[in-house]
Design a protein around this motif. Structure first.
Motif, PDB file in Angstrom:
ATOM      1  N   ALA A  25     -14.804   7.731  -0.985  1.00 53.50           N
ATOM      2  CA  ALA A  25     -14.508   6.799   0.096  1.00 53.50           C
ATOM      3  C   ALA A  25     -13.002   6.591   0.136  1.00 53.50           C
ATOM      4  O   ALA A  25     -12.328   6.700  -0.894  1.00 53.50           O
ATOM      5  N   ALA A  26     -12.476   6.319   1.316  1.00 55.43           N
ATOM      6  CA  ALA A  26     -11.041   6.100   1.483  1.00 55.43           C
ATOM      7  C   ALA A  26     -10.800   4.666   1.921  1.00 55.43           C
ATOM      8  O   ALA A  26     -11.529   4.139   2.764  1.00 55.43           O
ATOM      9  N   GLY A  27      -9.789   4.051   1.339  1.00 54.92           N
ATOM     10  CA  GLY A  27      -9.374   2.704   1.708  1.00 54.92           C
ATOM     11  C   GLY A  27      -7.920   2.724   2.123  1.00 54.92           C
ATOM     12  O   GLY A  27      -7.107   3.434   1.523  1.00 54.92           O
ATOM     13  N   ALA A  28      -7.586   1.949   3.164  1.00 54.41           N
ATOM     14  CA  ALA A  28      -6.224   1.927   3.695  1.00 54.41           C
ATOM     15  C   ALA A  28      -5.512   0.635   3.324  1.00 54.41           C
ATOM     16  O   ALA A  28      -5.986  -0.460   3.639  1.00 54.41           O
ATOM     17  N   LEU A  29      -4.403   0.771   2.636  1.00 56.44           N
ATOM     18  CA  LEU A  29      -3.502  -0.339   2.341  1.00 56.44           C
ATOM     19  C   LEU A  29      -2.369  -0.230   3.353  1.00 56.44           C
ATOM     20  O   LEU A  29      -1.515   0.654   3.246  1.00 56.44           O
ATOM     21  N   ILE A  30      -2.392  -1.102   4.360  1.00 58.34           N
ATOM     22  CA  ILE A  30      -1.436  -1.008   5.466  1.00 58.34           C
ATOM     23  C   ILE A  30      -0.516  -2.222   5.438  1.00 58.34           C
ATOM     24  O   ILE A  30      -0.955  -3.363   5.603  1.00 58.34           O
ATOM     25  N   LEU A  31       0.764  -1.964   5.239  1.00 57.27           N
ATOM     26  CA  LEU A  31       1.796  -3.007   5.232  1.00 57.27           C
ATOM     27  C   LEU A  31       2.653  -2.877   6.478  1.00 57.27           C
ATOM     28  O   LEU A  31       2.832  -1.772   7.003  1.00 57.27           O
ATOM     29  N   GLY A  64      -8.767  12.848   2.217  1.00 57.56           N
ATOM     30  CA  GLY A  64      -8.711  11.406   2.036  1.00 57.56           C
ATOM     31  C   GLY A  64      -7.784  10.717   3.017  1.00 57.56           C
ATOM     32  O   GLY A  64      -8.113   9.664   3.569  1.00 57.56           O
ATOM     33  N   GLU A  65      -6.602  11.308   3.250  1.00 59.06           N
ATOM     34  CA  GLU A  65      -5.642  10.720   4.191  1.00 59.06           C
ATOM     35  C   GLU A  65      -6.210  10.706   5.607  1.00 59.06           C
ATOM     36  O   GLU A  65      -5.986   9.761   6.366  1.00 59.06           O
ATOM     37  N   GLU A  66      -6.952  11.753   5.958  1.00 58.42           N
ATOM     38  CA  GLU A  66      -7.589  11.801   7.279  1.00 58.42           C
ATOM     39  C   GLU A  66      -8.656  10.722   7.401  1.00 58.42           C
ATOM     40  O   GLU A  66      -8.780  10.073   8.447  1.00 58.42           O
ATOM     41  N   ALA A  67      -9.408  10.494   6.338  1.00 56.91           N
ATOM     42  CA  ALA A  67     -10.430   9.448   6.351  1.00 56.91           C
ATOM     43  C   ALA A  67      -9.786   8.070   6.478  1.00 56.91           C
ATOM     44  O   ALA A  67     -10.271   7.216   7.226  1.00 56.91           O
ATOM     45  N   ALA A  68      -8.692   7.831   5.762  1.00 53.70           N
ATOM     46  CA  ALA A  68      -7.994   6.541   5.853  1.00 53.70           C
ATOM     47  C   ALA A  68      -7.489   6.316   7.275  1.00 53.70           C
ATOM     48  O   ALA A  68      -7.608   5.209   7.822  1.00 53.70           O
ATOM     49  N   ALA A  69      -6.952   7.364   7.895  1.00 51.74           N
ATOM     50  CA  ALA A  69      -6.461   7.247   9.278  1.00 51.74           C
ATOM     51  C   ALA A  69      -7.617   7.006  10.245  1.00 51.74           C
ATOM     52  O   ALA A  69      -7.537   6.141  11.138  1.00 51.74           O
ATOM     53  N   ARG A  70      -8.710   7.752  10.086  1.00 53.43           N
ATOM     54  CA  ARG A  70      -9.872   7.596  10.980  1.00 53.43           C
ATOM     55  C   ARG A  70     -10.475   6.208  10.848  1.00 53.43           C
ATOM     56  O   ARG A  70     -10.757   5.539  11.848  1.00 53.43           O
ATOM     57  N   GLU A  71     -10.680   5.750   9.617  1.00 54.60           N
ATOM     58  CA  GLU A  71     -11.267   4.426   9.398  1.00 54.60           C
ATOM     59  C   GLU A  71     -10.358   3.323   9.946  1.00 54.60           C
ATOM     60  O   GLU A  71     -10.846   2.340  10.494  1.00 54.60           O
ATOM     61  N   ILE A  80      -2.754   5.571  13.294  1.00 51.77           N
ATOM     62  CA  ILE A  80      -1.739   5.946  12.308  1.00 51.77           C
ATOM     63  C   ILE A  80      -2.004   7.391  11.909  1.00 51.77           C
ATOM     64  O   ILE A  80      -3.123   7.729  11.523  1.00 51.77           O
ATOM     65  N   PRO A  81      -1.003   8.263  12.002  1.00 49.85           N
ATOM     66  CA  PRO A  81      -1.241   9.666  11.626  1.00 49.85           C
ATOM     67  C   PRO A  81      -1.586   9.812  10.141  1.00 49.85           C
ATOM     68  O   PRO A  81      -1.023   9.103   9.299  1.00 49.85           O
ATOM     69  N   PRO A  82      -2.505  10.725   9.812  1.00 47.28           N
ATOM     70  CA  PRO A  82      -2.857  10.943   8.405  1.00 47.28           C
ATOM     71  C   PRO A  82      -1.644  11.237   7.523  1.00 47.28           C
ATOM     72  O   PRO A  82      -1.611  10.825   6.365  1.00 47.28           O
ATOM     73  N   PRO A 103     -22.993   4.761  -6.321  1.00 46.03           N
ATOM     74  CA  PRO A 103     -21.640   4.818  -6.868  1.00 46.03           C
ATOM     75  C   PRO A 103     -20.701   5.472  -5.859  1.00 46.03           C
ATOM     76  O   PRO A 103     -21.083   6.409  -5.159  1.00 46.03           O
ATOM     77  N   THR A 104     -19.501   4.944  -5.774  1.00 44.17           N
ATOM     78  CA  THR A 104     -18.477   5.566  -4.943  1.00 44.17           C
ATOM     79  C   THR A 104     -17.216   5.754  -5.783  1.00 44.17           C
ATOM     80  O   THR A 104     -17.039   5.101  -6.809  1.00 44.17           O
ATOM     81  N   LEU A 105     -16.366   6.638  -5.333  1.00 51.05           N
ATOM     82  CA  LEU A 105     -15.028   6.773  -5.892  1.00 51.05           C
ATOM     83  C   LEU A 105     -14.084   6.428  -4.754  1.00 51.05           C
ATOM     84  O   LEU A 105     -13.963   7.186  -3.786  1.00 51.05           O
ATOM     85  N   ASP A 106     -13.486   5.252  -4.830  1.00 49.07           N
ATOM     86  CA  ASP A 106     -12.627   4.761  -3.756  1.00 49.07           C
ATOM     87  C   ASP A 106     -11.205   5.279  -3.946  1.00 49.07           C
ATOM     88  O   ASP A 106     -10.561   5.001  -4.966  1.00 49.07           O
ATOM     89  N   LEU A 107     -10.739   6.031  -2.967  1.00 48.49           N
ATOM     90  CA  LEU A 107      -9.392   6.597  -2.954  1.00 48.49           C
ATOM     91  C   LEU A 107      -8.548   5.719  -2.041  1.00 48.49           C
ATOM     92  O   LEU A 107      -8.849   5.604  -0.847  1.00 48.49           O
ATOM     93  N   PHE A 108      -7.523   5.102  -2.575  1.00 50.61           N
ATOM     94  CA  PHE A 108      -6.699   4.193  -1.783  1.00 50.61           C
ATOM     95  C   PHE A 108      -5.408   4.887  -1.362  1.00 50.61           C
ATOM     96  O   PHE A 108      -4.754   5.544  -2.172  1.00 50.61           O
ATOM     97  N   PHE A 109      -5.084   4.710  -0.086  1.00 53.57           N
ATOM     98  CA  PHE A 109      -3.893   5.313   0.502  1.00 53.57           C
ATOM     99  C   PHE A 109      -3.039   4.213   1.102  1.00 53.57           C
ATOM    100  O   PHE A 109      -3.543   3.280   1.721  1.00 53.57           O
ATOM    101  N   LEU A 110      -1.733   4.344   0.933  1.00 50.66           N
ATOM    102  CA  LEU A 110      -0.769   3.340   1.348  1.00 50.66           C
ATOM    103  C   LEU A 110       0.051   3.860   2.525  1.00 50.66           C
ATOM    104  O   LEU A 110       0.432   5.032   2.557  1.00 50.66           O
ATOM    105  N   THR A 111       0.292   2.986   3.485  1.00 44.21           N
ATOM    106  CA  THR A 111       1.180   3.313   4.592  1.00 44.21           C
ATOM    107  C   THR A 111       1.894   2.055   5.041  1.00 44.21           C
ATOM    108  O   THR A 111       1.465   0.935   4.737  1.00 44.21           O
ATOM    109  N   GLN A 112       2.986   2.255   5.752  1.00 51.25           N
ATOM    110  CA  GLN A 112       3.721   1.115   6.310  1.00 51.25           C
ATOM    111  C   GLN A 112       3.940   1.373   7.794  1.00 51.25           C
ATOM    112  O   GLN A 112       4.278   2.495   8.199  1.00 51.25           O
ATOM    113  N   VAL A 113       3.717   0.338   8.594  1.00 49.81           N
ATOM    114  CA  VAL A 113       3.932   0.412  10.036  1.00 49.81           C
ATOM    115  C   VAL A 113       5.031  -0.578  10.404  1.00 49.81           C
ATOM    116  O   VAL A 113       5.288  -1.530   9.661  1.00 49.81           O
TER     117      VAL A 113
END
Length: 162
Positions: A25-31, A64-71, A80-82, A103-113
């Motif tokens: 699973a992908a999670g987006a940390l957006i600042l 993962g980055e594509e999933a974070a962008a899609r979600e 936000i582009p992947p 069970p999931t494995l959560d992959l966290f991705f960070l971006t800034q806008v």
């Protein structure tokens, strides 16, 4: 299907073996430029009414980055582009779905806008969008421990930079 172990199940008729392994699973940390974190309030179970981050299961053929962008696009309307997302960390998690704790494995991705001017929450997913200064995000209100821990570690890493 007979459970051989918590992880392994075998069909009594044909002998097919199925292993329960974590779903990615992908999670987006957006600042934004003011160091505010975009946090959602969940509109459904599990965790109805609790805090979350934009995110969900990684689809077949998706990075993962594509999933974070899609979600992020689907849940909060931010396009936000992947390539803007950078891997931050991964954490194990559990997700209650169809009467089973997966069970999931959560992959966290960070971006800034630059700003959060153009967000639009999906009412089926998100009941509220909160823009909270990173150092003021309350970790106790998150639906999932993995989300709270990712935010805690982001707070910690940003505090070291100051």
């Amino acid at each position: 299907m007979a459970a051989i172990s918590e992880r392994q199940h075998v069909c009594n008729e044909c002998g097919y073996k199925h292993y329960i392994t974590p779903f990615p699973a992908a999670g987006a940390l957006i600042l934004d430029a003011q160091e505010r974190l975009l946090v959602t309030r969940r509109a459904h179970e599990p965790g109805l009414g609790k805090l979350g981050l934009p995110g969900g299961v990684v689809e077949p053929g998706e990075a993962g980055e594509e999933a974070a962008a899609r979600e992020s696009r689907e849940e909060v309307g931010l396009d936000i582009p992947p390539s803007s997302f950078r891997y931050f960390m991964s954490l194990p998690n559990w997700y209650w779905y169809q009467d089973y704790l997966w069970p999931t494995l959560d992959l966290f991705f960070l971006t800034q806008v630059e700003s959060f001017e153009h967000f639009s929450p999906c009412p089926a997913e998100v009941s509220e969008i909160l823009l909270i200064p990173l150092d003021e995000v309350s970790l106790e209100d998150f639906a999932f421990e993995s989300n709270a821990e990712a935010v805690r570690r982001l707070q910690e890493s940003r505090a070291r930079l100051v």
